[in-house]
Design an enzyme around this catalytic site. Structure first.
Site, short mmCIF file in Angstrom:
data_model
loop_
_atom_site.label_atom_id
_atom_site.label_comp_id
_atom_site.label_asym_id
_atom_site.label_seq_id
_atom_site.Cartn_x
_atom_site.Cartn_y
_atom_site.Cartn_z
N GLU A 33 1.79 0.25 8.90
CA GLU A 33 3.06 -0.35 8.48
C GLU A 33 4.18 0.39 9.20
OE1 GLU A 33 4.80 -3.03 5.22
OE2 GLU A 33 2.73 -2.62 5.76
N LYS B 278 -7.55 0.42 -3.30
CA LYS B 278 -8.64 0.10 -2.38
C LYS B 278 -9.94 0.75 -2.84
CE LYS B 278 -5.41 -0.11 1.53
NZ LYS B 278 -5.11 0.36 2.91
N LYS C 101 -2.90 -5.09 -5.49
CA LYS C 101 -1.54 -4.55 -5.36
C LYS C 101 -0.84 -4.62 -6.71
CE LYS C 101 0.13 -8.98 -3.52
NZ LYS C 101 0.78 -9.67 -2.40
N LYS D 72 2.61 1.34 -1.45
CA LYS D 72 2.89 0.04 -0.81
C LYS D 72 4.26 0.14 -0.14
CE LYS D 72 2.54 -4.91 -1.52
NZ LYS D 72 3.49 -5.23 -0.45
N GLU E 273 -2.76 3.76 -2.67
CA GLU E 273 -1.92 3.97 -1.50
C GLU E 273 -0.52 3.42 -1.76
OE1 GLU E 273 -3.12 3.55 3.02
OE2 GLU E 273 -2.86 1.58 2.10
N GLU F 117 7.83 0.16 -3.47
CA GLU F 117 7.50 -1.19 -3.92
C GLU F 117 6.35 -1.22 -4.92
OE1 GLU F 117 6.97 -5.65 -2.00
OE2 GLU F 117 6.62 -3.90 -0.76
N ARG G 268 3.95 -5.01 8.44
CA ARG G 268 2.56 -4.72 8.81
C ARG G 268 2.43 -4.81 10.33
NH1 ARG G 268 -2.03 -6.14 5.50
NH2 ARG G 268 -3.89 -5.14 6.36
#
Length: 552
Positions: free
Chosen positions: A283, A382, A397, A231, A229, A377, A236
């Site tokens: 987010e 996951k 991450k 970032k 996914e 970023e 958040r």
């Protein structure tokens, strides 16, 4: 009803207990057969209390210097050697305005009632009256304890896991999911904690990610498959909707500033037409007219004005609750599929997070390269079959620092602990800053690195923003909370590290340094990236996190 004296003794016993099992047993034995279990546990965990007292250590000193008719400067100097509770106890004992009680007469219910009343006032005159009233019925040790409760830190070296698991072996995990302490206490005697689930309008501890420095490591962690996914470099937000009511919580479970989320009250019902009650993990990012994310920090009112034709956009990546169903125990691929069924995208306002089902290392490398090429970023990885585990670091991450800046797989969110005078044109002002992290095991703050390189405007602002106590590199004035080697003793230390700024620090690599006290971990070529206003000291990089970062 438990007395304050009994509670103080319990705190003292917990502090001196040697480990997790002994501390939890002390608490378990103490609360057995007591009718006020909830009150005891609530006060043992003042950091979880949502009451706000509108005063920091400096303000408490100011008010009690007035009440005791003592020198505020002397009290602040004493504070530099230890903790606020000790300072107030010392000067209460010496004062001639209010005579301390010889014998403790307060109950925990009395103290809790006082704290509730204190949280309801903001005027200094009202605060002085309340603090005077409570002091008049306290022993010296009573007042020390009350002040530590106001400060939300009892210094007992026992956090939520130690305290909550004294109630039941799985109470801590249940609390991270439900965030409902009272319900856990009430159900503990029924041995029915597993039935406690998410409550709409009550924040849930967000699931987190640990750093990852290689594609190979990712496949070892998620052998059955993963989602990659994007970032997002935003903030958040946990979204709660219950009929026509809305609540928005940050990653530290505090309400989000209204100007960032008010627009969502119009768009969420349109995006989730079938939902009566829902909890989303997401987010919020400022995007341009092409839905391209803009830089972190652009969500502020003044920053937003710099970007014309921009919109606040909610990138939704998980559904945790829907119309009475707790979805956290459902595998991620099912939650994501369900989200696709119940959500209708509203371009540039509410959209799905960008997600790719990864099947091999080459594909993951391509997705990562694409994200970095677009100046995003990085990625969050996951487990495709993973359940949602509140507060746990089960995701991975990969950020741009890993590929572009050397071998640091991730930046570190460190706390400003002190400062040094600059040289030359920066002489006479704080220009170099001592950065560090919290050690959960010792309850102390450890040093990691020094950081400089701020421009003149930033330094000018920092002089006013940072609340410091001048110690002139005097070893005798190092506060009890700080562990620092002689060569790094600063000119200034922060008044309270738990109220200090958190800075994201990146660099070329983690290094070994015998001179720094965070297990000898430091950062080569450290540089300031940004202030993490979205985090408190609890969400900063702690020592155990730092150790894990260096291992990765």
């Amino acid at each position: 009803m438990t007395s304050l004296r009994e509670f103080r003794k319990l705190c003292c016993d917990i502090y001196h207990a040697s480990g997790y099992k002994e501390k939890s047993k002390l608490i378990r034995d103490f609360i057995t057969d007591r009718d006020d279990k909830y009150l005891i546990i609530k006060l043992l965990l003042p950091g979880l209390d949502d009451r706000i007292y509108n005063m920091n250590d400096k303000q408490i000193i100011k008010l009690y210097s007035i009440i005791f008719k003592q020198s505020q400067e002397d009290m602040l100097q004493d504070l530099g050697y230890g903790y606020i509770g000790d300072t107030i106890r010392t000067f209460f004992k010496e004062n001639t305005e209010i005579r301390p009680r010889d014998k403790s007469i307060l109950t925990l219910e009395d103290v809790d009632s006082f704290l509730t009343t204190l949280s309801s006032v903001t005027k200094e005159s009202h605060q002085i009256k309340l603090l005077t009233d409570i002091a008049s019925v306290c022993t010296c040790n009573d007042l020390k304890c009350v002040v530590m409760l106001i400060d939300k830190d009892l210094k007992i070296k026992a956090g939520p896991r130690y305290v909550l698991n004294a109630i039941s072996p799985n109470a801590y995990d249940v609390f991270r999911k439900s965030n409902n302490l009272k319900e856990i206490i009430e159900n503990s005697s029924k041995q029915n904690l597993d039935s406690i689930s998410i409550s709409v309008m009550t924040p849930i501890n967000p699931m987190l990610a640990e750093s990852c420095d290689s594609v190979n490591k990712a496949f070892k962690k998620f052998p059955s498959g993963m989602f990659a996914e994007v970032k997002y470099d935003g903030e958040r937000v946990q979204v709660h909707k219950n009929n026509n009511e809305f609540a928005f919580f940050s990653r530290n479970m505090k309400p989000v500033l209204s100007h960032k989320v008010d627009y969502l009250k119009e768009y969420i019902p349109k995006a989730f037409k079938k939902a009566t009650s829902i909890v989303l993990d997401s987010e919020i990012v400022l995007v341009d007219e092409h839905n391209v994310p803009l830089p972190f920090g652009s969500l502020g009112i003044h920053k937003k004005k710099e970007y014309k034709n921009s919109n606040m956009c909610l990138f939704v990546f998980d559904c945790l609750y829907f119309d009475g169903f707790d979805m956290t125990d459902i595998p991620l691929y099912e939650r994501r599929s369900f989200l696709k069924d119940v959500m209708v995208e509203i371009p540039n306002r509410i959209v799905f997070s960008e997600l790719t089902n990864i099947s091999n290392e080459s594909q993951l490398t391509d997705v990562l390269d694409d994200a970095l090429t677009r100046k995003l970023e990085g990625l969050v990885l996951k487990d495709i079959n993973g359940v949602y585990e509140p507060g746990k670091r089960r995701w991975l991450k990969i950020k741009r620092d890993y590929l572009n800046e050397g071998s640091m797989a991730d930046s570190a969110d460190l706390v400003v602990l002190g400062a040094y005078y600059g040289k030359g044109a920066k002489g006479g002002i704080m220009a170099v800053f001592l950065m560090g992290c919290y050690d959960d095991e010792s309850g102390k703050w450890k040093t990691v690195t020094k950081c400089s390189g701020h421009d003149d405007n930033t330094l000018r602002v920092l002089q006013d923003q940072l609340t410091m106590i001048k110690i002139n590199k005097d070893p005798k004035k190092i506060p009890e909370w700080l562990v620092v080697n002689k060569i790094y003793i600063p000119d200034f230390v922060v008044e309270d590290p738990k109220q200090s700024q958190i800075w994201e620090i990146s660099g070329a690599e983690f290094t070994s340094s015998k001179s720094h006290t965070a297990n000898g971990i430091s950062i080569r070529f450290p540089r300031f990236t940004r202030i993490r206003e979205d985090k408190t000291w609890k969400e900063s990089t702690h020592l155990n996190d730092l150790v894990n970062l260096t291992k990765s």
